[in-house]
Design an enzyme around this catalytic site. Structure first.
Site, PDB file in Angstrom:
ATOM      1  N   ASP A 164      -5.676  44.815  20.059  1.00  0.00           N
ATOM      2  CA  ASP A 164      -6.858  45.615  19.706  1.00  0.00           C
ATOM      3  C   ASP A 164      -7.765  44.926  18.688  1.00  0.00           C
ATOM      4  O   ASP A 164      -8.532  45.582  17.999  1.00  0.00           O
ATOM      5  CB  ASP A 164      -6.429  46.997  19.191  1.00  0.00           C
ATOM      6  N   GLU A 165      -7.692  43.619  18.624  1.00  0.00           N
ATOM      7  CA  GLU A 165      -8.345  42.936  17.507  1.00  0.00           C
ATOM      8  C   GLU A 165      -8.886  41.580  17.958  1.00  0.00           C
ATOM      9  O   GLU A 165      -8.212  40.859  18.689  1.00  0.00           O
ATOM     10  CB  GLU A 165      -7.240  42.745  16.478  1.00  0.00           C
ATOM     11  N   ASP A 222     -11.546  45.659  14.967  1.00  0.00           N
ATOM     12  CA  ASP A 222     -10.199  46.212  15.098  1.00  0.00           C
ATOM     13  C   ASP A 222     -10.341  47.672  15.529  1.00  0.00           C
ATOM     14  O   ASP A 222     -11.024  48.456  14.870  1.00  0.00           O
ATOM     15  CB  ASP A 222      -9.477  46.105  13.749  1.00  0.00           C
TER      16      ASP A 222
END
Ligand code: TTP
Ligand code: MG
Length: 356
Positions: free
Chosen positions: A107-108, A9
């Site tokens: 974002d993960e 993350d």
């Protein structure tokens, strides 16, 4: 072979990308979101740099409140195309380190690194990955490694920013037990409150709670919650997962680039698939959109959620978010929406039998 799952993350993602783009912002409080308009702006904070978080600013907060808490911050609008491009570069790096990359948000992502053979080796691999992202993209991330997706996800959040937390199978209960129940993905503020009111404050206490009590309180979600609290992935239950999917698509009479038309169409597709989902009594975990442009090029984008749901609001927001990438002026011929990774009640029966 034991499963070794990595969850990555990015740290304060939108804000960090802006700082990377304009290094003079480094070290300053940076807030991404709606225009604060000197304190009278409407809308919310998308994210804030860690410097701004020290003033108490966080994602989802009204921008007017963020302005009052931190008037000296640099306020910037959301620049989605830039973040999507950066996200693509990061995912290209990440996927070279393992198998089955599954991106779950901008974002993960999860990555299966079981092949590396040990948690010690996986930890060195994660350090190399962090270094490559730092060198090539000038960004930091936090990584969690565990024997399941849920443990990896909770671990990545454990030491932010720029953290690395590795939890071996033997360490799972010692790690999860003392954490507040709200750390379990999918347990939001409302569920947490209901649990706390019944004296269930920690993950360890949740594990001790009778599964039938959880089932009577929360239905199927109560059963999933109990599995997650023990570090077990609910999606990995084989029985009961349907391979079929529910989908709808619309071809426009005339190819269009009008945002309002595209968004309304996606909304109506969302309502249609949701209606079938409810009628057939399924929950889903994966949303996929299909976009065919005027040159007949067909693209798909997917997102897998942390837990099964039937939430119409989620279908609408996620499908819209996935669509955003295509709202770049190109004319569109067809839009489609698919829900997959479906679950039915017999999944729960199978799970309950495992616990009784
Ligand atoms: P997160 O990973 O939740 O947050 P983050 O990367 O900003 O910070 P952290 O270091 O805690 O991981 O979300 C990723 C991006 O998604 C975030 O940079 C902005 C966007 N976002 C929103 O626009 N609104 C929201 O409410 C949240 C939570 C995130
Ligand atoms: Mg993040």
């Amino acid at each position: 072979m034991n499963r070794i799952i990595l969850h990555i993350d990015m740290d304060s993602f939108f804000a960090s990308v802006e700082v990377k783009n304009n290094p003079s912002l480094r070290g300053l409080p940076v807030i991404i979101g709606a225009d604060p308009k000197g304190g009278s702006g409407r809308g919310v904070v998308s994210t804030a740099s860690y410097e701004a978080r020290k003033c108490g600013v966080h994602s989802g907060m009204p921008i007017s409140r963020a302005y009052r808490l931190c008037p000296e911050a640099v306020f910037l609008p959301v620049n989605f195309p830039l973040y999507i491009q950066t996200s693509g570069h990061i995912m290209q790096i990440v996927e070279r380190y393992g198998e089955h990359l599954e991106q779950v948000s901008i974002d993960e992502a999860y990555l299966d690194v079981s092949q590396i053979g040990s948690f010690t080796a996986a930890s060195s691999l994660a350090l190399r990955m962090k270094e490559e992202i730092r060198t090539n993209e000038s960004l930091t991330c936090s990584i969690g490694i565990g024997p399941s997706r849920v443990v990896a996800k909770i671990a990545s959040d454990f030491q932010k920013p720029d953290g690395l937390t590795v939890i071996t199978p033997e360490e799972v209960m010692a790690f999860l037990g003392p954490l507040p129940v709200g750390k379990i993905p999918g347990i939001g503020r409302k569920t947490e409150k209901e649990l706390v009111e019944r004296g269930i404050t920690t993950v360890g206490q949740l594990v001790q709670t009778d599964i039938q009590e959880l089932r009577s309180l929360f239905g199927m979600w109560g059963v999933y919650m109990h599995a997650l609290a023990q570090g077990e992935d609910v999606g990995s239950v084989r029985t009961g997962i349907e391979t079929r999917s529910i989908s709808r698509e619309t071809t426009f009479e005339v190819d269009t680039d009008r945002m309002s038309v595209l968004e309304e169409t996606m909304d109506s597709l969302s309502r249609d698939v949701h209606q079938s989902l409810v009628e057939e009594q399924y929950l889903f975990r994966t949303i996929t959109i299909k976009v065919r442009d005027t040159r007949f090029a067909t693209h798909t984008r997917s997102r897998t959620l942390d837990r099964p749901t039937e939430d119409l609001h989620l279908i609408r927001t996620v499908s819209r978010e996935l669509l955003l990438e295509f709202l770049d002026g190109r004319k569109i011929r067809l839009l489609g929406l698919r829900l997959s990774h479906l679950y039915k009640d017999h999944t729960v029966q199978a799970t309950i039998q495992e616990y009784l």
